[in-house]
Design a protein around this motif. Sequence first.
Motif, short mmCIF file in Angstrom:
data_model
loop_
_atom_site.label_atom_id
_atom_site.label_comp_id
_atom_site.label_asym_id
_atom_site.label_seq_id
_atom_site.Cartn_x
_atom_site.Cartn_y
_atom_site.Cartn_z
N TRP A 49 119.64 1.78 57.91
CA TRP A 49 119.58 2.93 58.81
C TRP A 49 119.27 4.14 57.96
N ASN A 50 118.14 4.77 58.24
CA ASN A 50 117.62 5.84 57.40
C ASN A 50 117.36 7.09 58.23
N ARG A 51 117.85 8.25 57.77
CA ARG A 51 117.57 9.54 58.39
C ARG A 51 116.81 10.40 57.40
N THR A 52 115.66 10.93 57.84
CA THR A 52 114.76 11.65 56.95
C THR A 52 114.34 12.98 57.57
N ARG A 53 114.22 14.02 56.70
CA ARG A 53 113.68 15.31 57.12
C ARG A 53 112.63 15.75 56.09
N PHE A 54 111.44 16.06 56.58
CA PHE A 54 110.34 16.51 55.73
C PHE A 54 109.84 17.85 56.24
N GLN A 55 109.77 18.85 55.37
CA GLN A 55 109.31 20.19 55.73
C GLN A 55 108.16 20.60 54.82
N VAL A 56 107.11 21.11 55.41
CA VAL A 56 105.97 21.62 54.65
C VAL A 56 105.62 22.99 55.20
N TRP A 57 105.32 23.94 54.31
CA TRP A 57 105.06 25.30 54.76
C TRP A 57 104.12 26.03 53.80
N ASN A 58 103.50 27.09 54.33
CA ASN A 58 102.73 28.03 53.53
C ASN A 58 103.03 29.43 54.04
N ALA A 59 102.24 30.42 53.63
CA ALA A 59 102.52 31.81 54.02
C ALA A 59 102.36 32.03 55.52
N ALA A 60 101.58 31.19 56.20
CA ALA A 60 101.28 31.42 57.61
C ALA A 60 102.09 30.57 58.57
N SER A 61 102.55 29.40 58.17
CA SER A 61 103.21 28.49 59.11
C SER A 61 104.19 27.56 58.40
#
Length: 249
Positions: free
Chosen positions: A191-203
């Motif tokens: 059972w795996n829980r994952t969070r991935f966040q990607v961002w730049n100056a605009a979004s």
Amino acid sequence: MKKQLVFLAILGFNLIVLPVFPVLIGNPSSPSVLEEGLLIPDTDWSNVQGGFYLDFLLQKKLSSSKANKAFLSGVSEMGFFLWSIRDRFNLEVVLGSGQFDFRYHRNGSFISGDLKGGLLWGADAKLVLFQTKDTTFAFSGSLGGWDWMEGAALQHERFQAYAKSLFRYWQIAVAFTQQISCFFPYLGIAWNRTRFQVWNAASSVTMHAWCDIGPFGGCSLSNGNPFLLNIEWRGWFEEGLSLSFQLRF
């Protein structure tokens, strides 16, 4: 020895012909596999071990309210150090780096990019719950992620911005292992829980794993002294393949 050579040949063949497949599990019963070491006698109640992982992520499907058709793939290289207690419990720390690609659709645009550098880190615990003759049932729990991994983000394959990312996960797993001579095949569910966040100056976009549960299986090769080789496959919550080498000091 002949069986070990055949296994290594099959392992090498798989690496060459299979498409390469960041969350490895490993054999949950590994605390009971290595019975002797190079320097620390087996009469001691604890010992230290080390090794390395190569983990190939073919595809991890992600979901978000701001994005769809989101996927993550890549490869990671990690070293680990563990403390083993009474051949029943392993506590492990992992450090390394990797290279990953992401892609998703948002507001009619196709966004993709590559991420590298930074630091991959993790901690893992494995506990043998019971063992009878050559069959073992064990538990594994882990958490980790990556920081400071950056790269170029593309919109419709044209440079859009320089992106930063953050990855976090936690995972629990159980598995049965059956010893057959020097082979230790195992099969379990994670059972795996994952969070991935990607961002730049605009979004900024935050995504989670589309599926949280899935099977895994593999096979360890060891005669109990002093090393262990392992190959593993993971499915459903991600498609992945990992290789590891472990040495008991």
